[in-house]
Design an enzyme around this catalytic site. Structure first.
Site, mmCIF file in Angstrom:
data_model
loop_
_atom_site.group_PDB
_atom_site.id
_atom_site.type_symbol
_atom_site.label_atom_id
_atom_site.label_comp_id
_atom_site.label_asym_id
_atom_site.label_seq_id
_atom_site.Cartn_x
_atom_site.Cartn_y
_atom_site.Cartn_z
ATOM 1 N N LYS A 13 -8.515 -0.630 0.816
ATOM 2 C CA LYS A 13 -9.689 -1.608 1.351
ATOM 3 C C LYS A 13 -10.099 -2.468 0.869
ATOM 4 O O LYS A 13 -10.890 -2.371 -0.231
ATOM 5 C CB LYS A 13 -10.451 -0.697 1.628
ATOM 6 N N GLU A 70 0.852 -1.236 -0.246
ATOM 7 C CA GLU A 70 -0.299 -0.282 -0.136
ATOM 8 C C GLU A 70 0.867 0.711 -0.439
ATOM 9 O O GLU A 70 2.043 1.358 0.865
ATOM 10 C CB GLU A 70 -0.911 -0.158 0.753
#
Length: 431
Positions: free
Chosen positions: A248, A232
């Site tokens: 997410k 990420e």
């Protein structure tokens, strides 16, 4: 002053391993590797910085202002990290949970030696160097041949929160959601080993090999180590353009191609996964707007699904244009911690996190990265990571998931175990 020397490397993959091995002699190291993962927003394939010429280390008090002054004064390459607990600098928050790692809240250094990879071209930028030193180091790195990982004792990994307590705590989080206190909460639990001795180079090499993420990180500050396989990006600045890419949504990988594609398709259409991603997207849009030119915040990709060796992930890309009245560090300060690691609304979520979790997050769910001399930056999110205090012989890794009104506590627990799989494998968990 830094002067660039360029080298062509025949085997970049091997040379990166040799370079990381060679770097172990230094007190300070940051190694950032994209593992050749295809990226739209990228300046380098790999960056390695070692040996501090100057550095800054501080707790959360006035941390962002201290960092801003350091960055604006040095006007050089700076590498380091922001711990999650810098939240206490920007809001009336605190961190009183157990901390077995004892990392400073913020650490950055100005490296004497810097290596920048793009393709098979290596740019070497030493501070106040002579050609002979660069040539001697380059030759020494190329001659390294023994990269074998030493055999180590397997660790017994303990869990800070039991499954029973985890389910109870997630149920309490759901009560907050149903009352309307929050919409979403990122809830994490720690796994740890005491009296542990590990070889950080060997463990990182194994973790990176089985994960191959786009933001892999090896960090060393004397006795403190971070071994990260994070997929990420937190935040990137390229000129006036700001890019955030929150993750997410997670799904399993499968050996069977049809089963694997089905898992990916299910993630893309799962209402629970999409809703948790979209809630954080709204939070990030709001955070970026604080330092953005009016009307410049855009969602350039919503809920894209990307595949990594361990898992499929749902990623959204949000961009903005920085308003010139704000400094580079201001953009970080007004968006930190990243929404993907807190929940929404952010401050209320962080207060509940402190109540429910039992470990101080520290560097976990913070960020590692660098500033360039002209004030650009790129930072990842510290997840899928092993943290190690060599002096205290304490090894830790944490995992979490997003709790929403659609969450089933038992399934959230299973997601945490899925995310913990690679770290447990690397550490040779006997538990």
């Amino acid at each position: 002053m830094r002067t660039s020397i360029y080298k062509l490397v025949d085997n970049p993959k091997l040379f990166k391993k040799q370079l990381l091995y060679w770097s172990q002699q230094f007190r300070e190291i940051i190694y950032l590797d994209s593992n050749d993962y295809p990226q739209v927003y990228s300046s380098y394939d790999c960056v390695v910085a070692v040996d501090a010429f100057t550095s800054i280390k501080t707790d959360f008090h006035n941390a962002f202002e201290d960092l801003k002054q350091y960055q604006q004064t040095s006007k050089d390459w700076l590498f380091g990290y922001l711990s999650y607990d810098l939240k206490n600098n920007t809001e009336s928050l605190f961190s009183k949970n157990f901390d077995g790692l004892d990392f400073p809240d913020l650490f950055f250094f100005q490296p004497k030696k810097l290596f920048l990879f793009k393709g098979n071209q290596l740019e070497i930028k030493y501070l106040n160097f002579c050609d002979d030193e660069v040539e001697a180091d380059f030759e020494e790195i190329e001659q390294i041949s023994d990269l074998a990982n030493s055999k180590e004792e397997k660790l017994i990994i303990q869990q800070r929160i039991s499954k029973k307590d985890y389910i109870s705590k997630v149920s309490k989080a759901l009560e907050h959601i149903h009352r309307g206190d929050i919409y979403e909460l990122n809830f994490c639990l720690e796994f740890f080993a005491e009296n542990a001795t590990i070889n950080p180079f060997g463990k990182f090499s194994l973790l990176n090999e089985i994960s191959q993420p786009p933001f892999a990180t090896f960090f060393k500050n004397n006795k403190h180590f971070l071994l990260s396989a994070t997929p990420e990006r937190y935040l990137r600045k390229d000129g006036e353009r700001i890019i955030s890419q929150p993750i997410k949504g997670t799904a399993k990988r499968f050996a069977d191609p049809l089963e694997d594609q089905n898992s990916k398709n299910q993630l893309a259409s799962d209402p629970k996964e999409r809703s948790e991603n979209i809630m954080i997207t709204d939070l990030v849009r709001n955070d970026l707007s604080k330092t953005a030119q009016k009307g410049s915040v855009e969602v350039t990709e919503l809920c894209g699904v990307y595949s990594f060796l361990q898992v499929h992930q749902m990623i959204t890309t949000i961009t903005s244009k920085q308003d010139s009245q704000y400094a580079a560090v201001d953009v970080i300060k007004t968006t930190f911690p990243m929404g993907s690691m807190t929940g929404a609304p952010k401050i209320a979520a962080m207060k509940i996190i402190e109540e429910l979790e039992e470990t101080k997050r520290g560097l976990y769910s913070g960020a590692v990265g660098y500033f360039t001399p002209d004030g650009d930056f790129d930072f990842n999110v510290v997840i899928r990571s092993i943290l190690y205090n060599q002096e205290q012989k304490y090894v830790s890794f944490s995992v979490g998931s997003a709790i929403t009104s659609l969450s089933i506590p038992e399934k959230e627990y299973e997601e945490c175990l899925l995310k913990a799989k690679a770290m447990r494998e690397v550490l040779g968990d006997l538990a």
